[in-house]
Design a protein around this motif. Structure first.
Motif, PDB file in Angstrom:
ATOM      1  N   LYS A 149       0.810  -1.221   0.000  1.00  0.00           N
ATOM      2  CA  LYS A 149       0.000   0.000   0.000  1.00  0.00           C
ATOM      3  C   LYS A 149       0.844   1.272   0.000  1.00  0.00           C
ATOM      4  O   LYS A 149       0.479   2.260  -0.643  1.00  0.00           O
ATOM      5  CB  LYS A 149      -0.939  -0.014   1.209  1.00  0.00           C
ATOM      6  CG  LYS A 149      -2.009  -1.095   1.112  1.00  0.00           C
ATOM      7  CD  LYS A 149      -2.981  -1.052   2.271  1.00  0.00           C
ATOM      8  CE  LYS A 149      -4.059  -2.127   2.099  1.00  0.00           C
ATOM      9  NZ  LYS A 149      -5.048  -2.139   3.205  1.00  0.00           N
ATOM     10  N   ILE A 150       1.957   1.258   0.718  1.00  0.00           N
ATOM     11  CA  ILE A 150       2.696   2.523   0.828  1.00  0.00           C
ATOM     12  C   ILE A 150       3.850   2.640  -0.166  1.00  0.00           C
ATOM     13  O   ILE A 150       4.329   3.744  -0.421  1.00  0.00           O
ATOM     14  CB  ILE A 150       3.240   2.747   2.257  1.00  0.00           C
ATOM     15  CG1 ILE A 150       4.336   1.724   2.596  1.00  0.00           C
ATOM     16  CG2 ILE A 150       2.110   2.699   3.269  1.00  0.00           C
ATOM     17  CD1 ILE A 150       5.052   2.048   3.906  1.00  0.00           C
ATOM     18  N   ASP A 151       4.324   1.497  -0.725  1.00  0.00           N
ATOM     19  CA  ASP A 151       5.517   1.552  -1.577  1.00  0.00           C
ATOM     20  C   ASP A 151       5.295   1.116  -3.019  1.00  0.00           C
ATOM     21  O   ASP A 151       6.008   1.552  -3.918  1.00  0.00           O
ATOM     22  CB  ASP A 151       6.633   0.666  -0.975  1.00  0.00           C
ATOM     23  CG  ASP A 151       7.389   1.383   0.126  1.00  0.00           C
ATOM     24  OD1 ASP A 151       7.272   2.617   0.230  1.00  0.00           O
ATOM     25  OD2 ASP A 151       8.089   0.701   0.897  1.00  0.00           O
ATOM     26  N   ARG A 152       4.351   0.186  -3.245  1.00  0.00           N
ATOM     27  CA  ARG A 152       4.266  -0.496  -4.539  1.00  0.00           C
ATOM     28  C   ARG A 152       4.160   0.465  -5.721  1.00  0.00           C
ATOM     29  O   ARG A 152       4.821   0.280  -6.748  1.00  0.00           O
ATOM     30  CB  ARG A 152       3.076  -1.451  -4.546  1.00  0.00           C
ATOM     31  CG  ARG A 152       2.971  -2.286  -5.822  1.00  0.00           C
ATOM     32  CD  ARG A 152       1.750  -3.167  -5.799  1.00  0.00           C
ATOM     33  NE  ARG A 152       0.539  -2.364  -5.671  1.00  0.00           N
ATOM     34  CZ  ARG A 152      -0.660  -2.874  -5.426  1.00  0.00           C
ATOM     35  NH1 ARG A 152      -0.801  -4.172  -5.261  1.00  0.00           N
ATOM     36  NH2 ARG A 152      -1.717  -2.081  -5.323  1.00  0.00           N
ATOM     37  N   ASP A 153       3.364   1.503  -5.589  1.00  0.00           N
ATOM     38  CA  ASP A 153       3.112   2.389  -6.724  1.00  0.00           C
ATOM     39  C   ASP A 153       3.971   3.646  -6.707  1.00  0.00           C
ATOM     40  O   ASP A 153       3.669   4.619  -7.408  1.00  0.00           O
ATOM     41  CB  ASP A 153       1.626   2.779  -6.747  1.00  0.00           C
ATOM     42  CG  ASP A 153       0.727   1.571  -6.942  1.00  0.00           C
ATOM     43  OD1 ASP A 153       1.169   0.616  -7.619  1.00  0.00           O
ATOM     44  OD2 ASP A 153      -0.403   1.576  -6.411  1.00  0.00           O
TER      45      ASP A 153
END
Length: 225
Positions: free
Chosen positions: A201-205
């Motif tokens: 949620k915090i890093d993938r995109d």
């Protein structure tokens, strides 16, 4: 001396304000728990007086949320509920004192004076930041690069703890004790599962990775160049 009175009975609120008028330079009032929590989070008060039974958010929950957000403003809880268990619940939620209704104004003033004599304590930050990641401990909103992120309650607590220890390694034992409130290792993959979901949620995109695994030690939220 700045005072916040959170009391749904406007007549009682006015009575308390009149009784403390000589001790205060500024008195604000809120008439439900949610409004009281919002004002207490945004403004700096020297003492907060909270009725236990409030609409929208009761006084116990309001104080608990305030403490969870790091606010250490002295709180005097007032209530018609005066049994031992009632008082204990209020104090355990984070109130510094508990006064049962009906009360004499002279006693309210004395308890108020005792709280106001306590050493000033600095509130912790309510808005945590790591690069372009922001976590608001009051509104419970998380954003990265301005985009809102939807976190489950446990994921929110996990991220909050990691951000409060930004730049330091957080061990599995620390997470179990402070996020799950386990004082033993249940030997499950619960932490790894939540870390994986949180990382997605915090890093993938986003181009820059913030949540790092420290092999053999734990996890670290840090901003790398």
């Amino acid at each position: 001396m700045r005072i916040l009175i959170v009391e749904d009975d406007r007549e009682t609120a006015a009575h308390i304000a009149a009784g403390l008028h000589a001790s205060a330079t500024h008195i604000d009032s809120a008439h439900d728990g949610y409004a009281g929590l919002t004002m207490a989070a945004r403004e700096r008060y020297d003492v907060i007086i909270v009725d236990r039974m409030l609409p929208r958010l009761d006084g116990v929950s309001m104080v608990r949320e305030l403490r969870h957000a790091g606010r250490e403003t002295p709180v005097l809880m007032v209530s018609a509920l005066g049994e031992v268990n009632d008082r204990v619940e209020g104090l355990n939620a984070g109130a510094d004192d508990y006064l049962t209704k009906p009360f004499a104004m002279i006693e309210l003033r004395a308890r108020f004076a005792a709280l106001s004599r306590r050493p000033h304590m600095t509130d912790h930050a309510t808005l945590l930041r790591a690069a372009d990641l922001e976590l608001d401990r009051i509104t419970r909103e998380v954003r990265r690069a301005g985009q809102p992120l939807e976190l489950q309650p446990r994921e929110f607590r996990l991220l909050e703890y990691l951000m409060m220890h930004q730049g330091r390694v957080v061990t599995r034992s620390m997470l179990l004790e402070h996020v799950w409130e386990f004082h033993f290792d249940p030997q499950t993959s619960v932490i790894e599962t939540h870390i994986s979901r949180l990382r997605n949620k915090i890093d993938r995109d986003f181009e820059r990775e913030l949540l790092h695994t420290v092999r053999g030690a734990g996890y670290c939220l840090r901003v790398e160049d």
